[in-house]
Design an enzyme around this catalytic site. Structure first.
Site: not given
Ligand SMILES: *[C@@H]1O[C@H](CO)[C@@H](O)[C@H](O)[C@H]1NC(C)=O
Ligand SMILES: *[C@@H]1O[C@H](CO)[C@@H](O)[C@H](O)[C@H]1NC(C)=O
Ligand SMILES: *[C@@H]1O[C@H](CO)[C@@H](O)[C@H](O)[C@H]1NC(C)=O
Ligand SMILES: *[C@@H]1O[C@H](CO)[C@@H](O)[C@H](O)[C@H]1NC(C)=O
Ligand SMILES: *[C@@H]1O[C@H](CO)[C@@H](O)[C@H](O)[C@H]1NC(C)=O
Length: 263
Positions: A152, A199, A231
Site C-alpha cells: 500500500c 481495490d 486492498h
Molecule cells: C478499503 O479497504 C478495505 C480492506 O482493507 C475494504 O474492506 C474496504 O471496502 C475498502 N474501502 C473502500 C472505500 O474502498
C-alpha cells in the site's frame, strides 16, 4: 534417469516428497506466519527505528510497510516470513512511532484526518527514512544487494527506491497506493506487482495503466491479479477466507521468487 519402478519405490518411502520439499522451499507455506509472536528485534540507527529479522545474507530485503507501520503485528510477522525464506530483512519505522489507525482508503476510525496524515508523510519526509535504512544495510551490515517489498503506502516507495542511484536492485509491491506514472517510468530494476480485484485505490483502469508503464520500462516485470482479495490483502488478509489466504500466501511467494530470480 531413474526408472519408473524406482520412482514408485522412492515415492512409497517418502523420499521424493522429502527431497522435492527441500529443493522447493519457496512453495513451503510453513515459512509464512499469519499469527503468533514476531521473532525479530528493533534497533535504532541514525535516529530511525528499524525492525530487523532473519539471518545474515548477501541480499537483504527492505520491507516498506502500509500506513499501519511496523507497529502492526502482521507487518512484523510477514517480515519474519521473508527472514525464514532466507533473507535478512529490515523494516524501517516509516511513521516514527505514530502510524495511522485508518487505512489509506478511509476505512476505520471516524474523524481521523487521512489527508493530513498523508501530507505529513510525503516523499520529502519518507525518502530520507528509507535512505537511512538502505545505508544501514549497505554500510553497517555490508549486504551486497538490496531488494524491496512494499505494501500500500510502502508500495509506492518500493518503486521510488528502484530509481537510479537509490541503492535498491529489485522490487515488489502489493496493492501500491498513490503511485505516480513518473515513479514507474524511473525504475532501473525488475519490478513485480500483486493486485487485488477489489481495490478502490487501484481499480482495473489504473492496473492497466501500470501494466503499460511497466512494459514501457523494457525491464523484467510482472503483475498478478488475485481474485477474491481486497486492498491490503498482502498483509491483512482474512485468513479464514480461502481466497484471501491463498492470495496473501501467493503474493509472498511471488515476491520471494522474484528476488530469488533477479537479485
Ligand atoms: C478499503 O479497504 C478495505 C480492506 O482493507 C475494504 O474492506 C474496504 O471496502 C475498502 N474501502 C473502500 C472505500 O474502498
Ligand atoms: C538462523 O540460523 C540459525 C542457526 O543456523 C537457525 O537455527 C535458524 O533457523 C535461522 N533462522 C532463520 C530465520 O533462517
Ligand atoms: C484534514 O487535513 C487537511 C490538510 O491538513 C485540511 O485541509 C482539512 O481541513 C482537514 N479536514 C478536517 C475534517 O479536519
Ligand atoms: C562491515 O564492514 C565494515 C568495514 O569493513 C566493518 O567495520 C564492519 O564490522 C562490517 N560489519 C559486519 C556486520 O560485518
Ligand atoms: C473472514 O472470513 C470468514 C470466512 O469467509 C468470514 O466468515 C468472516 O466473517 C470474515 N471475517 C471478517 C472480519 O471479515
Amino acid at each position: 534417469m531413474l526408472g519408473y519402478t524406482t520412482l514408485i519405490a522412492l515415492w512409497s518411502t517418502g523420499f521424493l516428497v522429502a527431497s522435492s520439499a527441500a529443493e522447493c522451499s519457496v512453495a513451503d507455506v510453513s515459512v509464512i506466519a499469519h499469527t503468533g509472536d514476531p521473532v525479530g528485534r528493533e534497533e535504532v540507527y541514525n535516529e530511525i527505528n528499524l525492525y530487523i529479522t532473519g539471518n545474515t545474507s548477501d541480499t537483504a530485503v527492505l520491507y516498506l510497510t502500509d500506513v499501519f507501520g511496523i507497529q502492526l503485528p502482521e507487518n512484523k510477522l510477514l517480515a519474519d516470513s521473508f527472514g525464514r525464506a532466507g533473507y535478512l530483512t529490515i523494516a524501517p519505522d516509516l511513521f516514527n512511532g505514530t502510524p495511522s489507525p485508518v487505512d489509506i482508503n478511509g476505512t476505520g476510525t471516524p474523524g481521523f484526518n487521512t489527508t493530513a496524515f498523508l501530507a505529513a508523510h510525503g516523499p520529502e519526509v519518507t525518502d530520507p527514512i528509507i535512505a537511512t535504512a538502505i545505508d544501514y544495510l549497505r554500510t553497517a551490515l555490508n549486504v551486497t544487494k538490496v531488494v524491496t517489498t512494499g505494501y500500500c503506502f510502502g508500495g509506492r516507495y518500493a518503486f521510488r527506491v528502484l530509481a537510479e542511484g537509490k541503492g535498491v536492485d529489485v522490487g515488489f509491491a502489493a496493492h501500491p497506493s498513490l503511485l505516480e506514472d513518473a515513479e514507474i517510468a524511473a525504475i532501473t530494476g525488475p519490478a513485480s506487482v500483486a493486485a487485488a480485484d477489489a481495490d478502490s485505490l487501484m481499480p482495473p483502469e489504473r492496473r492497466a495503466q501500470i501494466e503499460a508503464l511497466l512494459l514501457d520500462t523494457g525491464l523484467a516485470y510482472t503483475l498478478s491479479l488475485y481474485g477474491g482479495t481486497q486492498h491490503g490483502f498482502g498483509v491483512r488478509a482474512n485468513i479464514s477466507d480461502p481466497e484471501q489466504k491463498f492470495g496473501k500466501e501467493q503474493a509472498f511467494f511471488q515476491a520471494v521468487r522474484w528476488f530469488d530470480t533477479w537479485a
